[in-house]
Design a protein around this motif. Structure first.
Motif, short mmCIF file in Angstrom:
data_model
loop_
_atom_site.label_atom_id
_atom_site.label_comp_id
_atom_site.label_asym_id
_atom_site.label_seq_id
_atom_site.Cartn_x
_atom_site.Cartn_y
_atom_site.Cartn_z
N ARG A 240 0.81 -1.22 0.00
CA ARG A 240 0.00 0.00 0.00
C ARG A 240 0.84 1.26 0.00
O ARG A 240 0.31 2.35 -0.13
CB ARG A 240 -0.93 -0.01 1.20
N ALA A 241 2.15 1.15 0.18
CA ALA A 241 2.96 2.36 0.26
C ALA A 241 3.05 3.04 -1.09
O ALA A 241 3.25 2.39 -2.11
CB ALA A 241 4.37 2.00 0.75
N ALA A 242 2.92 4.33 -1.05
CA ALA A 242 3.11 5.11 -2.27
C ALA A 242 4.56 4.96 -2.71
O ALA A 242 5.45 4.80 -1.90
CB ALA A 242 2.79 6.57 -2.01
N GLY A 243 4.80 5.02 -3.98
CA GLY A 243 6.15 4.83 -4.49
C GLY A 243 6.31 3.50 -5.18
O GLY A 243 7.25 3.29 -5.93
N THR B 204 5.35 0.86 -7.98
CA THR B 204 4.77 0.90 -9.31
C THR B 204 3.42 0.20 -9.30
O THR B 204 3.27 -0.87 -8.70
CB THR B 204 5.70 0.20 -10.32
#
Lengths: 114, 114
Positions: B97-100, B102
């Motif tokens: 779920r972490a942004a960054g 792809t």
């Protein structure tokens, strides 16, 4: 309320020349930016990204430039090839945020003419 | 090998019907998404699931109900279809779920409500 804007719906470029696709954003919390490429009848595919600690990221023929003060980024493709003809989406997110969703622009349709 | 696959690719149905779009990813990702691309070409997130748990639910009518039987599947069920539901629906997944991370998209499901 468009947080990510691509003001040019289309761009036509001659093969071998440079293609420059532009993107503006309004949310100053965004610190991670991506470009996706989409062919007709296919899903978007990741192309290149840049975090706000950099102002340039290069991958082969593709370079993304980030101007944080202007809240502007651009994708340069050089030399452009007919196979680059596609819709290019700019996207942004908050790196390290707990939610991985991206905010997309409307896309710019690039046509590279032989 | 298709990483994110969704079915059906094309669906034409009448107003008032109930329909489902299925999505499966074989990337071993924890997080899956549904995005909608409307007639204005905006690509917007609808839902996000992380390990079968709903983490993003944008302002989507409750006629839309996502279901995640396991972390490799995220199906979208739509009740009482309306003309305005006509759009392209993209399933996607990312490592977590972490942004960054792809985001990988499926090919899209073209829904037309008549």
């Amino acid at each position: 309320d468009q947080q990510v804007k691509q003001n040019s719906p289309s761009l036509s470029v001659q093969e071998g020349r440079i293609s420059i696709l532009n993107c503006d954003y309004t949310n100053s919390m965004f610190d991670y930016f991506l470009w996706y490429k989409k062919y007709p009848a296919e899903g978007p595919t990741f192309l290149i990204s840049i975090s706000s600690i950099k102002d340039k990221n290069e991958d082969g023929r593709f370079t993304v430039f980030l101007n944080k003060s202007a809240k502007h980024l651009s994708l340069h493709i050089v030399p452009s090839q007919p196979g680059d003809s596609a819709v290019y989406f700019c996207a942004a997110s908050v790196y390290g945020g707990s939610q991985g969703n991206l905010i997309f622009g409307k896309g710019t349709k690039l046509s590279v003419k032989p | 090998d298709t990483a994110v696959s969704q079915t059906p690719k094309y669906l034409v149905t009448q107003m008032g019907n109930d329909k489902s779009i299925k999505c499966e990813q074989n990337l071993g990702h924890d997080t899956m998404y549904w995005y909608k691309q409307d007639s204005k070409k905006f690509l917007k997130i609808m839902f996000s699931y992380n390990n079968k748990e709903l983490i993003i639910n944008e302002t989507v009518p409750n006629r839309f109900s996502p279901k995640s039987p396991d972390k490799a599947h995220l199906n979208l069920h739509i009740n009482s279809l309306e003309l305005g539901d006509s759009a392209v629906y993209f399933c996607a997944s990312s490592l977590d779920r972490a942004a960054g991370n792809t985001i990988y998209f499926g090919e899209g499901s073209w829904l037309t409500v008549v």
